[in-house]
Design an enzyme around this catalytic site. Structure first.
Site, PDB file in Angstrom:
ATOM      1  N   HIS A 115      11.323 -12.209 -27.282  1.00  0.00           N
ATOM      2  CA  HIS A 115      10.396 -12.802 -28.251  1.00  0.00           C
ATOM      3  C   HIS A 115      11.119 -13.328 -29.496  1.00  0.00           C
ATOM      4  O   HIS A 115      10.469 -13.888 -30.387  1.00  0.00           O
ATOM      5  CB  HIS A 115       9.331 -11.788 -28.670  1.00  0.00           C
ATOM      6  CG  HIS A 115       8.404 -11.399 -27.566  1.00  0.00           C
ATOM      7  ND1 HIS A 115       7.665 -12.324 -26.847  1.00  0.00           N
ATOM      8  CD2 HIS A 115       8.103 -10.174 -27.030  1.00  0.00           C
ATOM      9  CE1 HIS A 115       6.943 -11.686 -25.931  1.00  0.00           C
ATOM     10  NE2 HIS A 115       7.201 -10.398 -26.013  1.00  0.00           N
ATOM     11  N   ASP A 159       9.072 -10.577 -17.250  1.00  0.00           N
ATOM     12  CA  ASP A 159       8.347  -9.667 -18.135  1.00  0.00           C
ATOM     13  C   ASP A 159       6.865 -10.042 -18.118  1.00  0.00           C
ATOM     14  O   ASP A 159       6.503 -11.205 -17.931  1.00  0.00           O
ATOM     15  CB  ASP A 159       8.903  -9.800 -19.550  1.00  0.00           C
ATOM     16  CG  ASP A 159       8.407  -8.731 -20.498  1.00  0.00           C
ATOM     17  OD1 ASP A 159       9.172  -7.785 -20.772  1.00  0.00           O
ATOM     18  OD2 ASP A 159       7.265  -8.846 -20.994  1.00  0.00           O
TER      19      ASP A 159
END
Length: 444
Positions: A115, A159
């Protein structure tokens, strides 16, 4: 008499649990994520199998982090020794493969990173530094293609959360293919990762998002890999495949709504056959991670994982409803078509005076920061274009970040240098940072 196990492919496992780093003592992203895995791998005798070897990471340097990120106000302000070791673990995994010491490598490291975007003001989604991005820049710096052409790298992010940071870093890089399979952003953080997000003006079609519906199981993930990911990889022809191996799509994970099993992870990894895997998320600390990591290790080593059964697994726990499979089948057809025929321009932003411009408002949910950003890319016929980012947050005043891409043409390189000099003389910015794709020059 049973024949002893021997790895069909040599596997290096780089392990780092980050004992001294946690967002809080009870936060889901804490050191126990990997300590239970380490115990399981030892108890099952993974490292007793000839051909599977454990390694420790080295520390990445601040300069290596600054090859992938604009860190504000500085690299040291947004990273700790644990982040240096985690990124260093990814680099160590790459070196094992590219120096042919191992056939495959798995960096079992934390903190995670997918992220973390190109510009970093703090921690968002448990991530400060993008480990895969730092690793990719290291690979390109130290292992260029022998023919002199740009190295083609594919990153497949499995993910459960959309890899918005990795997408952002490589948004305008035509030589990096980023594929993210994740739970639909309409139902999960960070709320992005839709098919129309196809990449920047110089890299249309190089970002592939496959938003899967909640309750997707082994069946759905494997269908998406077989019918979308593998055909796209075959057409892109990467020199290297990297798996961002998040494990929070497990049926017991507390942060998401998917139904993947350890067996499913192993089968997914076998089908994808990455050169390097790097751990991302996964927060079912006892019931999932030890078994999933074992499955991935066995698959990378070319061994069967059919005997793995994690606690709580039953056929019904990972059963997928027929309508989920039907949705995924239609989605995969659309995704492949979108890769082959991307739109004429990015879905985000607009053209202004020869630049492609987009504005972003980014929330750092861990550090409670709000960043405002205006990103512009020079539209260039000779290279992927000069990048110009104006950014500010509660922590840092307005700053200018200039990105000169690898293989930049003389005009973009010259304009980047001129903009940096002009900005430094004007005094309008708190920081002026220049990231040169061929040579790093980071100055405040």
């Amino acid at each position: 008499m049973t024949e002893p196990l021997v790895a069909a492919r040599r596997l290096g496992v780089v392990f780092f649990p980050a004992f001294d780093w946690a967002i809080s003592a009870t936060h889901p992203e804490r050191e126990e994520r990997l300590l239970y895995t380490r115990d399981q791998l030892q108890e099952e005798g993974l490292f007793d199998i000839p051909g599977i070897t454990e390694y420790r990471p080295s520390f990445a340097s601040h300069a290596q982090l600054a090859r992938a990120h604009f860190c504000l106000p500085s690299v040291g302000a947004v990273s700790t020794d644990s982040h240096l070791a985690s990124a260093g673990g990814a680099i160590a995994a790459a070196r094992l493969v590219l120096e042919k010491k191992e056939d495959k490598a798995f960096a079992l490291v934390r903190p995670p990173g997918h992220h973390a975007m190109r510009v970093v003001h703090g921690n968002r989604g448990f991530c400060n530094i993008n480990n895969e991005a730092v690793m990719v820049e290291y690979i390109r710096d130290h292992y260029p293609h022998p023919d002199g052409r740009p190295l083609r790298i594919a990153i497949v992010d499995t993910d459960v959360h959309h890899g918005d940071g990795t997408q952002d870093v490589f948004w305008n890089d035509p030589h990096t293919l980023f594929i993210s399979l994740h739970q639909d952003g309409r139902t999960l953080y960070p709320g992005t990762g839709f098919p129309q997000e196809c990449g920047g003006p110089a890299a249309l079609g190089r970002t592939i998002n496959i938003p899967l519906p909640p309750e997707t199981s082994d069946e759905g993930y494997l269908y998406a890999v077989e019918h979308a990911v593998l055909p796209i990889l075959a057409e892109f022809k990467p020199d290297l495949v990297i798996n961002s191996a998040g494990q929070d799509n497990h049926f017991t994970d507390p942060l998401a709504n998917m139904r993947l099993s350890a067996q499913g992870y192993a089968a997914l990894n076998k089908a994808l056959n990455p050169d390097i895997a790097v751990l991302e998320g996964g927060y079912a600390i006892r019931g999932a991670l030890p078994y999933v990591n074992m499955g991935i290790c066995l698959a990378l080593a070319g061994l069967s994982a059919e005997d793995i059964r994690e606690p709580g697994w039953t056929p019904s726990s990972t059963r997928q409803r027929p309508e989920v499979g039907q949705y995924i089948a239609k989605l995969c057809d659309q995704i492949v078509e979108l890769y082959r025929r991307p739109p004429a321009q990015p879905a985000e932003g607009r053209e202004e005076d020869g630049w492609w411009v987009r504005s972003k408002h980014i929330f750092y949910d861990t550090d409670m920061l709000r960043e405002s950003q205006r990103e512009a890319w020079r539209l260039c016929a000779d290279c992927s274009g000069l990048g110009r980012i104006e950014t500010s947050s509660e922590r840092v005043d307005r700053s200018l970040c200039l990105l000169i891409p690898r293989h930049a043409c003389p005009r973009c390189r010259g304009e980047g240098a001129a903009l940096a000099e002009q900005a430094r003389k004007s005094g309008r910015y708190a920081h002026v940072l220049v990231l040169d794709g061929d040579k790093s020059d980071v100055a405040a």
